[in-house]
Design a protein around this motif. Structure first.
Motif, PDB file in Angstrom:
ATOM      1  N   ASP A 138       0.824  -1.208   0.000  1.00 17.88           N
ATOM      2  CA  ASP A 138       0.000   0.000   0.000  1.00 17.88           C
ATOM      3  C   ASP A 138       0.859   1.258   0.000  1.00 17.88           C
ATOM      4  O   ASP A 138       0.506   2.267  -0.614  1.00 17.88           O
ATOM      5  CB  ASP A 138      -0.955  -0.007   1.200  1.00 17.88           C
ATOM      6  CG  ASP A 138      -0.221  -0.082   2.531  1.00 17.88           C
ATOM      7  OD1 ASP A 138       0.908  -0.633   2.567  1.00 17.88           O
ATOM      8  OD2 ASP A 138      -0.764   0.395   3.537  1.00 17.88           O
ATOM      9  N   ILE A 139       2.013   1.206   0.670  1.00 17.43           N
ATOM     10  CA  ILE A 139       2.915   2.358   0.688  1.00 17.43           C
ATOM     11  C   ILE A 139       3.582   2.520  -0.673  1.00 17.43           C
ATOM     12  O   ILE A 139       3.692   3.629  -1.211  1.00 17.43           O
ATOM     13  CB  ILE A 139       3.983   2.202   1.784  1.00 17.43           C
ATOM     14  CG1 ILE A 139       3.329   2.105   3.171  1.00 17.43           C
ATOM     15  CG2 ILE A 139       4.970   3.359   1.733  1.00 17.43           C
ATOM     16  CD1 ILE A 139       2.627   3.347   3.608  1.00 17.43           C
ATOM     17  N   GLU A 140       4.023   1.420  -1.261  1.00 20.80           N
ATOM     18  CA  GLU A 140       4.703   1.495  -2.556  1.00 20.80           C
ATOM     19  C   GLU A 140       3.786   2.048  -3.640  1.00 20.80           C
ATOM     20  O   GLU A 140       4.227   2.766  -4.536  1.00 20.80           O
ATOM     21  CB  GLU A 140       5.228   0.122  -2.963  1.00 20.80           C
ATOM     22  CG  GLU A 140       6.051   0.148  -4.240  1.00 20.80           C
ATOM     23  CD  GLU A 140       6.737  -1.174  -4.520  1.00 20.80           C
ATOM     24  OE1 GLU A 140       6.579  -1.690  -5.640  1.00 20.80           O
ATOM     25  OE2 GLU A 140       7.428  -1.691  -3.620  1.00 20.80           O
ATOM     26  N   LYS A 141       2.483   1.748  -3.553  1.00 17.33           N
ATOM     27  CA  LYS A 141       1.547   2.296  -4.527  1.00 17.33           C
ATOM     28  C   LYS A 141       1.478   3.812  -4.441  1.00 17.33           C
ATOM     29  O   LYS A 141       1.237   4.495  -5.438  1.00 17.33           O
ATOM     30  CB  LYS A 141       0.159   1.695  -4.301  1.00 17.33           C
ATOM     31  CG  LYS A 141       0.023   0.249  -4.758  1.00 17.33           C
ATOM     32  CD  LYS A 141      -1.385  -0.272  -4.499  1.00 17.33           C
ATOM     33  CE  LYS A 141      -1.520  -1.723  -4.958  1.00 17.33           C
ATOM     34  NZ  LYS A 141      -2.886  -2.250  -4.684  1.00 17.33           N
ATOM     35  N   LEU A 142       1.697   4.350  -3.253  1.00 12.03           N
ATOM     36  CA  LEU A 142       1.638   5.797  -3.056  1.00 12.03           C
ATOM     37  C   LEU A 142       2.918   6.503  -3.481  1.00 12.03           C
ATOM     38  O   LEU A 142       2.873   7.591  -4.072  1.00 12.03           O
ATOM     39  CB  LEU A 142       1.365   6.116  -1.585  1.00 12.03           C
ATOM     40  CG  LEU A 142      -0.023   5.785  -1.040  1.00 12.03           C
ATOM     41  CD1 LEU A 142      -0.055   6.030   0.459  1.00 12.03           C
ATOM     42  CD2 LEU A 142      -1.088   6.616  -1.732  1.00 12.03           C
ATOM     43  N   VAL A 143       4.070   5.900  -3.189  1.00 10.10           N
ATOM     44  CA  VAL A 143       5.337   6.621  -3.356  1.00 10.10           C
ATOM     45  C   VAL A 143       6.245   6.039  -4.419  1.00 10.10           C
ATOM     46  O   VAL A 143       7.230   6.665  -4.812  1.00 10.10           O
ATOM     47  CB  VAL A 143       6.098   6.686  -2.012  1.00 10.10           C
ATOM     48  CG1 VAL A 143       5.276   7.381  -0.953  1.00 10.10           C
ATOM     49  CG2 VAL A 143       6.518   5.286  -1.540  1.00 10.10           C
ATOM     50  N   GLY A 144       5.973   4.817  -4.885  1.00  2.00           N
ATOM     51  CA  GLY A 144       6.867   4.174  -5.829  1.00  2.00           C
ATOM     52  C   GLY A 144       7.861   3.276  -5.114  1.00  2.00           C
ATOM     53  O   GLY A 144       7.925   3.240  -3.874  1.00  2.00           O
ATOM     54  N   PRO A 145       8.677   2.547  -5.861  1.00  2.00           N
ATOM     55  CA  PRO A 145       9.601   1.581  -5.253  1.00  2.00           C
ATOM     56  C   PRO A 145      10.798   2.240  -4.584  1.00  2.00           C
ATOM     57  O   PRO A 145      11.194   3.356  -4.924  1.00  2.00           O
ATOM     58  CB  PRO A 145      10.052   0.732  -6.447  1.00  2.00           C
ATOM     59  CG  PRO A 145       9.940   1.657  -7.614  1.00  2.00           C
ATOM     60  CD  PRO A 145       8.735   2.522  -7.340  1.00  2.00           C
TER      61      PRO A 145
END
Length: 470
Positions: free
Chosen positions: A42-49
């Motif tokens: 869920d965090i990666e979807k917001l900020v990218g890898p």
């Protein structure tokens, strides 16, 4: 072209060429492995890898944890580098992120600490949650006003006043985060001057980006009632008025330069590289060249080419294969459905081209789509032009789509990211150092901003400087 005009065209383009709900989402990246420092989905979807360099990740986390310990902050904070060349920093939940682009821009560890401290200030004060509550209050008040008065206009007026107040509130939060960060970094042993120098780095980078876009370099310094952030000069004045701004400390430039030496300053290979007017993707093994006068901007979901003549071209590839002829796909999946659809061949690949239907409510002079099958995937060029020279602009963009080709294995293998190197300027002239920068224009301006230098002569007086290596 004004940047806001570009954004307006992008919005219209999205509406003009949007796929139906059953169509596959456009992407420009291949499905790749997650970074060495994996983030929750869920965090990666917001900020990218996250970036894949464990040494760089460890260094940034050490700086962040030093601030947390010195400031006596509670909570399990994590400090990570994002795999992005865009200079940025932000915070989500207990995570504080800086990008590779920001690391390249900064001059020392103290400035990194200031950036991290600013984001920590937002988290500690729960600024995001406060803004969300105020925003909801504005919406509730607008709905109530409209219902009580029986007038939508009254509700809209209340909403506008409330949103302006919310923007002022957001600017106050930014200044509060600056003040908190100043206290954090001084307690951690960094000089207080790093807070103001961080703001100046970001201001100069924004001015350079404006130049690249053909805008006035001072556009970011102009105060605006609609902005959610204070102008850089306002932030700097507020910080320099505080006693802690003059506190001494160690900037640790030597350690910082050692940490970022060799770092990529490019897009991840999985998103492809911009080389002048050419976009080349080593993973998908595709390339095309934008028309003269256009600039390319690469994002995770596509590539945008824009010029100052009210024209733009958006490129993306679909994530799943398309079966059947491309002209049928274009007829069934693109909305509004293009007219004058024709089949063609581009460098040996199946392709189809269609025009925006006459009378469609896009507000544009002309729009075209060119879809090309490459192996098992389909890539799409969406083009719009509303300028006086729109016929020639559309023709130039169609010609650019015809440059689309498949890269050989050796060509793809030769594509490598640009990297930041720490070098001694001894024996070189500022002009030769600038000429080495692998960019088509503004070479000296880019070199000066990269090194926080005011003049070319200043570069030669330093023991070490940053350059970009092709």
């Amino acid at each position: 072209m004004e940047f806001r005009r570009i954004l307006a065209l992008v919005a219209v383009l999205a509406a003009a060429v949007a796929c139906t709900p059953s169509a596959e989402p456009p992407v420009s990246t291949a499905t790749g492995a997650r970074g060495a420092t994996a983030l929750p989905r869920d965090i990666e979807k917001l900020v990218g890898p996250a970036d894949r360099d464990p040494a760089l990740q460890s260094y940034v986390d050490r700086v962040g944890q030093r601030i947390v310990a010195a400031a006596g902050l509670s909570g399990g904070y994590r400090f990570l580098v994002l795999d992005s060349p865009v200079a940025n920093a932000h915070a989500v939940q207990s995570y504080v992120f800086v990008t590779r682009g920001l690391l390249a821009l900064l001059e020392n560890e103290a400035e990194l600490a200031a950036a991290v401290g600013h984001e920590l200030g937002h988290l500690v004060q729960r600024h995001a949650a406060q803004r969300a509550r105020v925003r909801q209050g504005v919406l509730d008040a607008a709905v109530q006003a409209a219902a009580t008065s029986g007038s939508v206009n009254v509700g809209r007026s209340v909403a506008q006043d409330g949103l302006l107040a919310l923007r002022r509130y957001s600017r106050e939060q930014e200044l509060e985060a600056d003040r908190l960060a100043l206290g954090y970094i001084v307690k951690a042993g960094y000089p207080g001057s790093a807070m103001a120098s961080l703001i100046d780095r970001l201001r100069r980078q924004s001015a350079l980006e404006a130049q690249i876009m053909g805008e006035s370099p001072d556009i970011g310094d102009r105060p605006s009632a609609s902005s959610t952030h204070p102008a850089p000069m306002e932030r700097t004045s507020a910080i320099e008025a505080l006693p802690l701004a003059k506190a001494p400390g160690d900037s640790n430039q030597k350690g910082y330069f050692a940490a970022i030496n060799g770092m990529s300053v490019d897009d991840p290979p999985s998103e492809g590289f911009i080389r002048g007017r050419t976009f080349a993707h080593p993973v998908l093994r595709i390339a095309f060249t934008a028309p003269p006068g256009f600039r390319l901007f690469n994002e995770s979901d596509g590539v945008l080419a824009v010029n100052r003549e009210r024209s733009l071209m958006a490129f993306s590839c679909l994530s799943t294969p398309v079966t059947g002829p491309l002209d049928e796909w274009m007829r069934n999946k693109l909305k509004p459905t293009p007219t004058d659809i024709q089949t063609l061949e581009i460098n040996g690949a199946e392709a189809a081209m269609g025009a925006r239907p006459r009378g469609s409510d896009t507000g544009l002079g002309q729009a075209r789509n060119v879809a090309i099958r490459q192996g098992g995937r389909v890539c799409n060029f969406a083009m719009v032009s509303e300028g006086a020279d729109q016929d020639r602009q559309i023709a130039a963009m169609i010609a650019a789509a015809r440059t689309f080709r498949t890269l050989s294995a050796s060509e793809a293998a030769a594509l490598q990211p640009y990297r930041l190197r720490i070098v001694s300027p001894a024996g070189s002239t500022p002009a030769s150092l600038a000429a080495y920068m692998p960019y088509p224009d503004l070479k000296m301006e880019r070199l000066l901003v990269l090194n926080a230098a005011q003049s070319p002569a200043e570069l030669g007086s330093r023991a070490q400087i940053k350059v970009i290596e092709p």
